[in-house]
Design an enzyme around this catalytic site. Structure first.
Site, mmCIF file in Angstrom:
data_model
loop_
_atom_site.group_PDB
_atom_site.id
_atom_site.type_symbol
_atom_site.label_atom_id
_atom_site.label_comp_id
_atom_site.label_asym_id
_atom_site.label_seq_id
_atom_site.Cartn_x
_atom_site.Cartn_y
_atom_site.Cartn_z
ATOM 1 N N GLY A 192 0.776 -1.227 0.000
ATOM 2 C CA GLY A 192 0.000 0.000 0.000
ATOM 3 C C GLY A 192 0.808 1.279 0.000
ATOM 4 O O GLY A 192 0.252 2.373 -0.162
ATOM 5 N N ALA B 123 7.337 6.587 -9.363
ATOM 6 C CA ALA B 123 7.802 5.588 -10.339
ATOM 7 C C ALA B 123 9.169 5.940 -10.901
ATOM 8 O O ALA B 123 9.976 5.054 -11.188
ATOM 9 C CB ALA B 123 6.781 5.460 -11.466
ATOM 10 N N LEU B 124 9.423 7.211 -11.074
ATOM 11 C CA LEU B 124 10.705 7.658 -11.630
ATOM 12 C C LEU B 124 11.596 8.120 -10.480
ATOM 13 O O LEU B 124 11.256 9.047 -9.742
ATOM 14 C CB LEU B 124 10.472 8.806 -12.617
ATOM 15 C CG LEU B 124 11.673 9.217 -13.471
ATOM 16 C CD1 LEU B 124 12.095 8.075 -14.404
ATOM 17 C CD2 LEU B 124 11.344 10.456 -14.293
ATOM 18 N N GLY B 125 12.715 7.438 -10.324
ATOM 19 C CA GLY B 125 13.654 7.793 -9.273
ATOM 20 C C GLY B 125 14.918 8.395 -9.856
ATOM 21 O O GLY B 125 15.153 8.329 -11.072
ATOM 22 N N ASP C 229 17.545 7.059 -5.123
ATOM 23 C CA ASP C 229 18.016 5.683 -4.938
ATOM 24 C C ASP C 229 19.531 5.681 -4.742
ATOM 25 O O ASP C 229 20.272 6.145 -5.607
ATOM 26 C CB ASP C 229 17.660 4.841 -6.171
ATOM 27 C CG ASP C 229 18.305 3.464 -6.121
ATOM 28 O OD1 ASP C 229 17.882 2.642 -5.296
ATOM 29 O OD2 ASP C 229 19.247 3.207 -6.914
ATOM 30 N N TYR D 160 27.623 2.251 -2.755
ATOM 31 C CA TYR D 160 27.957 3.408 -3.601
ATOM 32 C C TYR D 160 28.837 4.413 -2.866
ATOM 33 O O TYR D 160 29.406 5.309 -3.484
ATOM 34 C CB TYR D 160 26.691 4.136 -4.076
ATOM 35 C CG TYR D 160 25.724 3.328 -4.906
ATOM 36 C CD1 TYR D 160 26.048 2.060 -5.394
ATOM 37 C CD2 TYR D 160 24.464 3.845 -5.202
ATOM 38 C CE1 TYR D 160 25.140 1.338 -6.138
ATOM 39 C CE2 TYR D 160 23.555 3.124 -5.956
ATOM 40 C CZ TYR D 160 23.894 1.865 -6.417
ATOM 41 O OH TYR D 160 22.978 1.150 -7.151
ATOM 42 N N LYS E 64 20.324 0.295 -0.162
ATOM 43 C CA LYS E 64 20.537 -1.152 -0.279
ATOM 44 C C LYS E 64 21.604 -1.635 0.694
ATOM 45 O O LYS E 64 22.582 -0.932 0.949
ATOM 46 C CB LYS E 64 20.984 -1.491 -1.709
ATOM 47 C CG LYS E 64 20.104 -0.899 -2.794
ATOM 48 C CD LYS E 64 20.671 -1.172 -4.177
ATOM 49 C CE LYS E 64 19.980 -0.334 -5.226
ATOM 50 N NZ LYS E 64 20.365 1.087 -5.189
ATOM 51 N N HIS F 277 20.996 -5.922 -1.900
ATOM 52 C CA HIS F 277 21.613 -5.498 -3.159
ATOM 53 C C HIS F 277 21.830 -6.648 -4.140
ATOM 54 O O HIS F 277 21.822 -6.452 -5.354
ATOM 55 C CB HIS F 277 22.947 -4.810 -2.859
ATOM 56 C CG HIS F 277 23.371 -3.814 -3.864
ATOM 57 N ND1 HIS F 277 24.006 -2.637 -3.549
ATOM 58 C CD2 HIS F 277 23.255 -3.794 -5.214
ATOM 59 C CE1 HIS F 277 24.264 -1.952 -4.643
ATOM 60 N NE2 HIS F 277 23.821 -2.637 -5.675
#
Length: 293
Positions: free
Chosen positions: A10, A15-17, A44, A49, A74, A107
């Site tokens: 929920g 949608a676009l990161g 993200d 990283y 991650k 990851h």
């Protein structure tokens, strides 16, 4: 179409990161700042990283309320295992400067030590139950990895972040995700790391089919590919450090690809993976120490 996807628990996720893979820490603050000013509300990153601290700094200095930015990060394989993964949350949250993560994912599958993978995921379930994360998921999990995970754990992943672009579609993974109500999230969504310099396939950005579709809509090849992901119900995580490209990648909500155009892009699949083979990920070859917060 909506700019958000509703996850299987929920939670609403843009949608676009905006991605920061391979973005050096010294460039990360400016890139994320530009993305947030452009309109991105989903960032993200990942422990591996080494730029979570800078992502957090950019979000804090943006002036946006914490609730307005969806933060995804991650756990790296070196921190798999129940207690180690709980501590990985503390490390990531500490660097990001937040108390709660919106999406926390594994990851890699780490097939050679799937027992550690399962324990790591159980730690994510604990964090979810305690309200320290809003959703949990995985990355680079193939169908057999998913099946093994689902047999041994209670919470179906909300997201599986995988390599997907017109030249590498991974239909079997997309189908497995869809069958379980898992959102497929595309890393390298425009084939950025996979220009097939050796294979002669060339870059997706130079593909004649994609260019022709772009010309029909007055859009760039990158915009066409991102729109293709969104219309196929996927999340996409483009990355750039250039303000012009960051803005271009976000300008994908004012046109619609036809069914024929979507099918034409689907048909470009070469089956050639650009990233590492998921089954080849081992602690020996990919292990790295993740610093404390």
């Amino acid at each position: 179409m909506s700019k958000n996807l509703t996850l299987n628990n929920g939670v609403e996720m843009p949608a676009l990161g905006f991605g920061v893979f391979q973005t050096p820490p010294e460039d990360t603050v400016a890139a994320v700042d530009t993305a947030l000013r452009t309109g991105y509300r989903h960032i993200d990153t990942a422990a591996a990283y080494r730029n979570e601290r800078e992502v957090g700094e950019a979000i804090r200095s943006s002036g946006l309320d914490r609730s307005e930015v969806f933060i995804e990060t991650k756990v790296w394989i070196t921190d798999y295992g129940y207690d180690a993964t709980l501590h990985a949350f503390d490390k990531s949250a500490g660097k990001l400067g937040v108390d709660q993560l919106d999406l926390f994912i594994l990851h890699q599958a780490l097939p050679s030590r799937f027992d550690l993978t399962l324990d790591a995921y159980r730690a994510l379930e604990k964090l979810l139950g305690d309200g320290r994360v809003r959703a949990i998921g995985v990355s680079n999990f193939m169908p057999d990895h998913l099946e093994k995970l689902l047999r041994e754990t209670a919470v179906v992943p909300a997201v599986n972040q995988i390599e997907v672009h017109p030249y590498f579609l991974q239909r079997d993974v997309l189908d497995a995700d869809a069958a379980h109500g898992i959102v497929s999230q595309a890393w390298s969504p425009i084939g950025g790391i996979t220009f097939y310099r050796d294979g002669g396939t060339g870059s997706t950005l130079d593909d004649a089919t994609i260019a022709r579709i772009g010309q029909a809509h007055g859009k760039t090849p990158a915009q066409v590919m991102l729109r293709w992901h969104l219309q196929r119900g996927r999340s996409a995580i483009p990355k750039s450090v250039r303000p012009k490209r960051i803005a271009e990648n976000f300008d994908v909500f004012d046109f619609e690809l036809t069914d024929r155009e979507l099918a034409a892009i689907d048909a470009l699949d070469t089956g050639v993976r650009g990233g590492p083979e998921p089954d080849a990920i081992t602690l020996e070859t990919f292990g790295m120490e993740i610093p404390e917060a």
